[in-house]
Scaffold this active site. Structure first.
Site, PDB file in Angstrom:
ATOM      1  N   LYS A 180       0.843  -1.186   0.000  1.00 33.61           N
ATOM      2  CA  LYS A 180       0.000   0.000   0.000  1.00 33.61           C
ATOM      3  C   LYS A 180       0.886   1.246   0.000  1.00 33.61           C
ATOM      4  O   LYS A 180       1.425   1.630   1.034  1.00 33.61           O
ATOM      5  CB  LYS A 180      -0.922   0.048   1.212  1.00 33.61           C
ATOM      6  CG  LYS A 180      -1.805   1.302   1.266  1.00 33.61           C
ATOM      7  CD  LYS A 180      -2.372   1.541   2.636  1.00 33.61           C
ATOM      8  CE  LYS A 180      -3.103   2.875   2.749  1.00 33.61           C
ATOM      9  NZ  LYS A 180      -2.444   4.042   2.141  1.00 33.61           N
ATOM     10  N   GLU A 255       8.877   1.394  11.541  1.00 34.95           N
ATOM     11  CA  GLU A 255       9.844   2.494  11.439  1.00 34.95           C
ATOM     12  C   GLU A 255       9.047   3.789  11.531  1.00 34.95           C
ATOM     13  O   GLU A 255       8.291   4.130  10.622  1.00 34.95           O
ATOM     14  CB  GLU A 255      10.617   2.416  10.126  1.00 34.95           C
ATOM     15  CG  GLU A 255      11.491   1.166  10.020  1.00 34.95           C
ATOM     16  CD  GLU A 255      12.203   1.069   8.680  1.00 34.95           C
ATOM     17  OE1 GLU A 255      12.310   2.116   8.001  1.00 34.95           O
ATOM     18  OE2 GLU A 255      12.634  -0.031   8.313  1.00 34.95           O
ATOM     19  N   CYS A 289      12.529  11.062   7.977  1.00 37.73           N
ATOM     20  CA  CYS A 289      12.467  10.792   9.417  1.00 37.73           C
ATOM     21  C   CYS A 289      13.838  10.861  10.074  1.00 37.73           C
ATOM     22  O   CYS A 289      13.949  11.077  11.288  1.00 37.73           O
ATOM     23  CB  CYS A 289      11.826   9.435   9.673  1.00 37.73           C
ATOM     24  SG  CYS A 289      12.631   8.055   8.827  1.00 37.73           S
ATOM     25  N   GLU A 388       7.863  16.323  16.030  1.00 35.08           N
ATOM     26  CA  GLU A 388       8.393  16.160  14.680  1.00 35.08           C
ATOM     27  C   GLU A 388       7.692  17.123  13.722  1.00 35.08           C
ATOM     28  O   GLU A 388       6.487  17.012  13.499  1.00 35.08           O
ATOM     29  CB  GLU A 388       8.221  14.720  14.202  1.00 35.08           C
ATOM     30  CG  GLU A 388       8.895  14.430  12.877  1.00 35.08           C
ATOM     31  CD  GLU A 388       8.808  12.972  12.468  1.00 35.08           C
ATOM     32  OE1 GLU A 388       9.783  12.458  11.906  1.00 35.08           O
ATOM     33  OE2 GLU A 388       7.756  12.345  12.726  1.00 35.08           O
TER      34      GLU A 388
END
Length: 484
Positions: A180, A255, A289, A388
């Site tokens: 996906k 992750e 990231c 973040e």
């Protein structure tokens, strides 16, 4: 499809064919640089997803891939690697259109690295050893068998590279996959199906579906026919994925997010530290990231570093991502641009100072272009230092001592990565050993050996992939003991 042709329609890839969703519904893929329509993309739901999983399960149990000799599997995966390189211009163009990233990054790194992913795991699969132990009257040995249907849920920031990193390992073991891609960036991922067919991959081994995480992602993480699940994305979504997978006891590899410390000591080579820190926060518009988003600078060189860092930031060329001279492209969506800007305003309200940027790019209002932004004199307790941002917004934090730098670096719920800039070898090893993160770099950033483990600590993820660690995760390992 030649890379200059207009894309109008993108379908699901199931059982070796491109098909519409069973409802016929579509969603729009938008060019971040223009906010114009790129393509209408088939919108899968639970029924389409179940079909893809059923196909992958049937294909796996047939043995057409899982029981194929490893040399033959490897040859097909190496052929996919070759085809990626043969189509590097087209794939890079798709990636740049979909993500908004500079074409020189797509062509120069992302797509070649994707080809390397396939070749690495294809070759390594031929040399994975199995354990064998002798006892007085007995012998034990292990067998590595493919686990089965593997769900891959891929993020929007590095879609083709992340997909190939996961899929190549799962396929090399002998699994079938259901992939996906993120709804923002589905186009390059869908192209993999055509390449797989051209390489001679059996039908049903690779299946690619597009649609909302609330339906497609939920089915991929709860269906009991799924035997492995790997997810890359932000932490809150990862927690939901893990909760869903627990219902069917599906092993997961996650992750997740990061807020990595980029520590610059007073004895560092300041030229290297400035250039490396620029790369480590502004590459891919800061939408990685692993970015060194918290730049910790020792007080002795703080003013000099800040001045040189801002001067280097001002030289970044922002513009059309398809232009070879562009250094920084567009953020992935209007919503994400708004989120990034909101964080900058929060930082200023918290007391951070603005050295540069902090707004959309003048003259490029048609796209999601945000200036590379530098916030300094930041306190690590501020939201902009703890949350973040996932954009081109570093926060610069002063520190006095080595011990303080380590304390600040570890004062975060995240533990994905970190960077240390120093010419003191003992300090380099001492500091990296004490930082709570899965990946650390010394005087460099984003250098990856595919043989090494990759993953994060704390809220940055669960599990490790890379090299033998990938084979361990995507395999069902069996121990057999016999009497001599």
């Amino acid at each position: 499809m030649k890379h200059k042709e207009k894309i109008t329609n993108a379908k699901l890839f199931i059982d070796g064919e491109y098909v519409e969703s069973h409802t016929g519904k579509t969603f729009a893929s938008i060019n971040p640089a223009t906010n114009e329509l790129l393509a209408n993309v088939a919108m899968a739901d639970e029924i389409d997803t179940k079909r893809a999983i059923d196909v992958a399960h049937r294909t796996f149990t047939s043995g057409v891939w899982s029981e194929l000799p490893v040399e033959e599997r490897s040859a097909i995966l190496c052929r996919i690697s070759d085809l990626i390189l043969e189509n590097v211009d087209e794939l890079a163009y798709l990636e740049t259109l979909d993500v908004g990233k500079p074409i020189k990054e797509s062509r120069g790194f992302d797509i070649p690295r994707s080809a390397a992913n396939f070749r690495f795991f294809a070759e390594m699969a031929k040399f994975v050893t199995q354990e064998q132990y002798d006892m007085k009257n007995f012998m034990s040995y292990s067998q590595y068998k493919p686990a089965g249907v593997t769900s891959l849920i891929i993020p929007w920031n590095l879609p083709f590279m992340q997909m190939t990193w996961k899929a190549s390992a799962a396929l090399a073991v002998g699994n079938t996959v259901v992939i996906k891609p993120a709804s923002y960036t589905p186009l390059s991922a869908l192209r993999l199906g055509e390449l797989a067919n051209e390489a001679g991959m059996p039908e049903g081994v690779i299946n690619i579906i597009t649609g909302p995480g609330s339906t497609v992602g939920t089915e991929m993480s709860t269906n009991p026919l799924v035997k492995r699940l790997t997810f890359v994305g932000e932490t809150v979504t990862g927690q939901t994925v893990m909760e869903n997978a627990a219902k069917s006891l599906i092993p997961v590899s996650l992750e997740l997010g990061g807020k990595s410390a980029n520590i610059v000591f007073e004895d560092a080579n300041i030229d290297e530290a400035v250039a490396g820190s620029i790369e480590a926060i502004f590459r891919n518009q800061g939408e990685i990231c692993l970015v060194g988003s918290r730049i910790l600078v020792q007080e002795e060189i703080y003013d000099e570093f800040l001045e040189r860092f801002v001067a280097a930031t001002k030289k970044i060329r922002i513009g059309d991502p398809t232009d070879e001279t562009t250094d920084m492209g567009a953020l992935v969506s209007k919503n994400h641009l708004q989120t990034v800007d909101e964080y900058v305003q929060i930082g200023l309200q918290e007391g951070a100072k603005l050295a540069y940027g902090g707004k959309k790019v003048d003259g490029l209002e048609h796209g999601n272009f945000y200036m590379p932004t530098v916030l300094y004199d930041v306190d690590n307790r501020m939201r902009i230092a703890q949350e973040e941002i996932f954009g081109p917004v570093p926060v610069i934090i002063p520190f006095k001592t080595e011990e303080e730098a380590i304390t600040i670096a570890n004062d975060s719920k995240y533990g994905l990565a970190g960077v240390v800039w120093t010419n003191d070898l003992r300090r380099a090893h001492r500091v990296t050993a004490q930082i709570d993160a899965g990946l650390l770099w010394i005087n460099c950033w984003y250098v990856r050996d595919l043989r090494t483990p990759f993953g994060g600590a704390k809220d940055s993820g669960i599990g490790r992939e890379g090299g033998r660690h990938s084979f361990d995760f995507y395999s069902e390992i069996k121990t057999i003991t016999m009497k001599k």
